[in-house]
Design a protein around this motif. Structure first.
Motif, short mmCIF file in Angstrom:
data_model
loop_
_atom_site.label_atom_id
_atom_site.label_comp_id
_atom_site.label_asym_id
_atom_site.label_seq_id
_atom_site.Cartn_x
_atom_site.Cartn_y
_atom_site.Cartn_z
N ARG A 32 -36.94 -0.33 -33.44
CA ARG A 32 -35.56 0.07 -33.14
C ARG A 32 -35.61 1.55 -32.74
O ARG A 32 -36.15 2.38 -33.47
N GLU A 387 -25.38 -2.62 -34.73
CA GLU A 387 -26.32 -3.35 -35.57
C GLU A 387 -27.59 -2.54 -35.83
O GLU A 387 -28.22 -2.68 -36.89
N ASP A 388 -27.97 -1.67 -34.90
CA ASP A 388 -29.13 -0.82 -35.11
C ASP A 388 -28.94 0.05 -36.35
O ASP A 388 -29.85 0.20 -37.18
N GLU A 390 -26.58 -0.40 -38.75
CA GLU A 390 -26.38 -1.25 -39.93
C GLU A 390 -27.73 -1.69 -40.50
O GLU A 390 -27.92 -1.75 -41.72
N HIS A 391 -28.67 -2.00 -39.60
CA HIS A 391 -30.02 -2.37 -40.05
C HIS A 391 -30.68 -1.20 -40.77
O HIS A 391 -31.30 -1.38 -41.83
N ALA A 394 -29.16 -0.88 -44.23
CA ALA A 394 -29.50 -1.95 -45.17
C ALA A 394 -30.98 -2.00 -45.49
O ALA A 394 -31.36 -2.20 -46.67
N ASP A 395 -31.85 -1.81 -44.51
CA ASP A 395 -33.28 -2.04 -44.70
C ASP A 395 -34.11 -0.77 -44.83
O ASP A 395 -35.16 -0.79 -45.48
N CYS A 396 -33.67 0.32 -44.20
CA CYS A 396 -34.49 1.53 -44.18
C CYS A 396 -34.07 2.55 -45.24
O CYS A 396 -34.93 3.23 -45.82
#
Length: 409
Positions: A32, A387-388, A390-391, A394-396
């Motif tokens: 990303r 979404e980039d 949001e990802h 949530a994940d990083c």
């Protein structure tokens, strides 16, 4: 964040055939790409144009190089129109730092003539100013501008370092590490009144600001086309006005040395300047597909949304309310998010996070440092989506929070 502070995710722009904007780029789908501000991203159509130009160069090198100055002059004219400035004042250079080096090399020796920079300045350009000061036997004065300083406070901080011993001011229009503007117009007016040379580093400005030179009184201005303009790397501009312009020469002497400014910059021997020739293709692509005003509006709304989402995630990870970063003079399309304590406390520490992120987080991201604190710098373009971010939240963010705990242990 209160309910009234909620920011709605902007709707991503699409290509004319309905596909996401990202399909116009050749960026690695396994990552990303959240750091457009450092090196940009070149759309496929501009890459194809550059490849075609390179093929033409290799088919008939003698023809290519003998006609190159005329082609570069045509490219300059179109680029100047995009920047809303006069083509006779604009030269093509490899990057903004090269343009700054041209200016430093041209300035007449001023023994004892001090140079003013700020603590937000781009490191490579500041190093060039320091080298010039050593040649002059003078010193560099660093104006301390608080991150949250508005235009008035920032202007006062810069001018507090200016007196009769100052010969040169080097000022960023948009700062790299701190993603804020500086009041180049106000400082420029005062520098002109005092007869002090002003170099404006506008590396991030082309594409991000509609008319970066409008109302700006400065002796020289440099800007990269490969950042928000999406041009191939190696394409930037140097704009010069007033008496200094006639003293500016390319870093490489070639057969055009006797030509006036800016024509002499069109003669650079056997350099590959296809990036400059393909720059207008990139600029036109964004304009023809979405329009630059629409693109800039989306970038700004997306950066604001991304900063809120990621700041909230860091706050949850730390069990604290989110702390918005006030940069005083915000920049469209760029935002700062404070990193947890222990991360990014120096430039080298921030660079280490940048280098770690692709392998461990699957993202290209900008980590910066200012005044001993670390930040995540967001710099959005049209191919980015809500979404980039949001990802990343949530994940990083949980992984980055673990990095911080390990650094503090």
């Amino acid at each position: 964040m209160s309910e009234g502070d909620l920011v709605t995710a902007p709707r991503p722009p699409a290509l004319p055939d309905g596909r996401p904007a990202l399909h116009a780029w050749t960026l690695d789908p396994g990552l990303r790409h959240l750091n457009h501000g450092s090196f940009g991203g070149v759309p496929a159509v501009a890459q194809e144009r550059q490849n075609a130009l390179r093929a033409e160069m290799e088919r008939a090198p003698v023809v290519w190089f003998s006609t190159l100055p005329e082609r570069l002059a045509e490219a300059r004219t179109e680029i100047a129109g995009r920047l809303r400035t006069d083509a006779k004042d604009l030269a093509l250079v490899p990057n903004a730092s090269a343009g700054a080096s041209v200016v430093f090399a041209a300035l007449a020796a001023r023994p004892g003539g001090d140079i003013v920079v700020t603590d937000h300045g781009y490191g490579a350009v500041t190093m060039g100013a320091e080298r010039l000061a050593r040649r002059w036997g003078s010193r560099v004065r660093t104006a301390r501008v608080p991150l949250a300083a508005d235009a008035d406070e920032a202007c006062r901080a810069v001018l507090a370092e200016v007196d009769d011993e100052v010969a040169l001011i080097v000022l960023d229009q948009i700062t790299s590490a701190t993603a804020r503007r500086l009041p180049v117009d106000r400082v420029g007016a005062e520098a002109a009144r005092r007869g002090i040379t002003l170099l404006v580093d506008g590396a991030h400005a082309p594409g991000l600001l509609a008319a970066p030179l409008a109302g700006l009184d400065c002796d020289a201005w440099v800007g990269n086309l490969h950042k928000w303009g999406c041009a191939p790397r190696g394409s930037a501009v140097l704009v010069a006005r007033g008496p200094l312009r006639d003293e500016l020469y390319p870093l490489i002497d070639s057969w055009g040395a006797a030509e006036p400014f800016p024509d002499r910059f069109d003669h650079q021997g056997t350099l590959d300047v296809t990036g400059c020739l393909a720059a207008s293709t990139a600029l036109r692509f964004v304009d023809d597909t979405w329009g630059w005003d629409t693109a800039r509006r989306y970038m700004d709304e997306l950066a604001e949304y991304g900063a809120r989402v990621i700041a909230e995630a860091f706050a949850r990870a730390a069990g604290a309310p989110p702390e918005p970063v006030d940069v005083g003079m915000p920049v469209p399309g760029m935002r700062l998010v404070r990193l947890p304590d222990g991360l990014g406390t120096s430039r080298l520490a921030a660079d280490a996070l940048r280098d770690r992120a692709p392998a461990e987080l699957g993202v290209e991201a900008a980590f910066t440092s200012f005044d001993g604190l670390g930040y995540l710098r967001l710099s959005a373009h049209v191919y980015n989506t809500p979404e980039d971010y949001e990802h990343f939240a949530a994940d990083c963010v949980p992984a980055v929070a673990r990095w911080a705990r390990a650094a503090r242990a």
